[in-house]
Design an enzyme around this catalytic site. Structure first.
Site, PDB file in Angstrom:
ATOM      1  N   ARG A  69      39.218 -17.360  38.991  1.00 38.02           N
ATOM      2  CA  ARG A  69      38.798 -16.016  39.314  1.00 38.02           C
ATOM      3  C   ARG A  69      40.284 -15.133  39.415  1.00 38.02           C
ATOM      4  O   ARG A  69      41.052 -15.513  39.765  1.00 38.02           O
ATOM      5  CB  ARG A  69      38.210 -15.942  40.707  1.00 38.02           C
ATOM      6  N   LYS A  88      25.446 -20.753  45.256  1.00 43.17           N
ATOM      7  CA  LYS A  88      24.457 -20.758  46.373  1.00 43.17           C
ATOM      8  C   LYS A  88      23.906 -19.035  46.664  1.00 43.17           C
ATOM      9  O   LYS A  88      22.785 -18.914  46.793  1.00 43.17           O
ATOM     10  CB  LYS A  88      24.816 -21.246  47.555  1.00 43.17           C
ATOM     11  N   ARG A 121      38.751 -26.501  50.930  1.00 43.15           N
ATOM     12  CA  ARG A 121      37.460 -26.320  51.311  1.00 43.15           C
ATOM     13  C   ARG A 121      36.252 -27.241  51.084  1.00 43.15           C
ATOM     14  O   ARG A 121      35.388 -27.562  51.581  1.00 43.15           O
ATOM     15  CB  ARG A 121      36.968 -24.797  50.766  1.00 43.15           C
ATOM     16  N   ARG A 156      25.223 -25.908  58.821  1.00 44.24           N
ATOM     17  CA  ARG A 156      26.470 -26.461  57.981  1.00 44.24           C
ATOM     18  C   ARG A 156      27.019 -27.649  58.489  1.00 44.24           C
ATOM     19  O   ARG A 156      27.991 -28.199  57.855  1.00 44.24           O
ATOM     20  CB  ARG A 156      27.669 -25.429  57.985  1.00 44.24           C
ATOM     21  N   ARG A 162      43.519 -14.507  44.358  1.00 42.52           N
ATOM     22  CA  ARG A 162      43.605 -14.403  45.971  1.00 42.52           C
ATOM     23  C   ARG A 162      43.966 -15.943  46.400  1.00 42.52           C
ATOM     24  O   ARG A 162      43.764 -16.778  45.551  1.00 42.52           O
ATOM     25  CB  ARG A 162      42.195 -14.201  46.236  1.00 42.52           C
TER      26      ARG A 162
END
Length: 216
Positions: free
Chosen positions: A127, A13, A172, A88, A161
Site C-alpha cells: 500500500r 474482511k 499483526r 477476537r 505508513r
C-alpha cells in the site's frame, strides 16, 4: 441471520462484511465502528475505552464485550447482524455465546476468510498513501501510480505508513495466529465454520460467501 466473519488482517474482511450485510439486509457491526461511536458519543464504555487508549494500553475485553452487547440489542439488529472483528479471542467468543444463550438466540454461521500469509503481507506492505490526501490509495503491484512515488490524482508524495511495513504486518499476523485463530476451532466444535477463499475479485469472494450461506 447472525454471522461472525473471521480472517487475518489484509484478508478483506471490511469489504466483504459491508457487501454481505447489504445483501442480507443486516447491520455490519465492526469493532472499529463500536469504538468510534462510543467514544464520539461519550458513553460510559466509550470513556473507559478512551482512558485505556490514551494511556497506550489495550482496552479490556469486558469493555469491548459491553459495547458489542449494547449494539446487538439495538432495533436494527433484532433480525440479525454480521460481526466483524468481534469476537477476537476465546474469552470474547464465550461471552458472545453467553449473551446469545441469555437472549435465546444463536449464531447461524462463522465464515473463515482464508488468505495465504505471504499474500496478506504483499497486500498490506504494498500500500502507498498520498500525503496530500489520504483517501488516494495505491498499491505497488496491484494498483501502481503512473509515476513512482507520485499520486496520479493530485501529484502528492506517496508513502508507506509505518503500520503497513512488512515487519509490522508480520507482528499483526503473529497476534492473529495466537489470539484470534483459536476461535475458529472453538466454532468448528459447534459445527458453525465454513472456510472461504479470500483470493480473487471482491465480487467473487462475496459470491462464495453467499453460496456458503445458502443465499446464492
Amino acid at each position: 441471520m447472525r454471522i461472525v466473519l473471521v480472517g487475518p488482517p489484509g484478508a478483506g474482511k471490511g469489504t466483504q462484511a459491508a457487501y454481505l450485510a447489504e445483501n442480507l439486509s443486516i447491520p455490519h457491526i465492526s469493532t472499529g465502528d463500536l469504538f468510534r461511536a462510543n467514544i464520539s458519543q461519550g458513553t460510559p464504555l466509550g470513556r473507559q475505552a478512551k482512558e485505556f487508549m490514551d494511556a497506550g494500553r489495550l482496552v479490556p475485553d469486558e469493555v469491548t464485550i459491553g459495547m458489542a452487547e449494547d449494539r446487538m440489542q439495538q432495533e436494527d439488529a433484532s433480525g440479525g447482524f454480521l460481526l466483524d472483528g468481534f469476537p477476537r479471542n476465546i474469552g470474547q467468543a464465550e461471552a458472545l455465546d453467553g449473551y446469545l444463550d441469555a437472549h435465546e438466540l444463536k449464531l447461524d454461521a462463522v465464515l473463515d476468510l482464508e488468505v495465504p500469509e505471504e499474500e496478506v503481507v504483499k497486500r498490506i506492505a504494498g500500500r502507498r498513501i498520498c500525503r496530500t490526501d489520504s483517501s488516494h490509495v495505491f498499491h505497488a503491484e496491484y494498483a501502481p501510480p503512473k509515476a513512482d512515488g507520485v499520486c496520479d490524482k493530485c501529484g502528492g508524495e506517496l508513502y508507506q505508513r509505518e503500520d503497513d511495513s512488512e515487519a509490522t504486518v508480520r507482528k499483526r499476523l503473529a497476534v492473529y495466529h495466537s489470539e484470534t485463530e483459536p476461535i475458529i476451532d472453538y466454532y468448528k466444535a459447534q459445527g458453525l465454520v465454513t472456510t472461504i477463499s479470500g483470493l480473487g475479485a471482491a465480487a467473487e469472494v462475496t459470491q462464495r460467501a453467499m453460496s456458503a450461506l445458502g443465499r446464492d
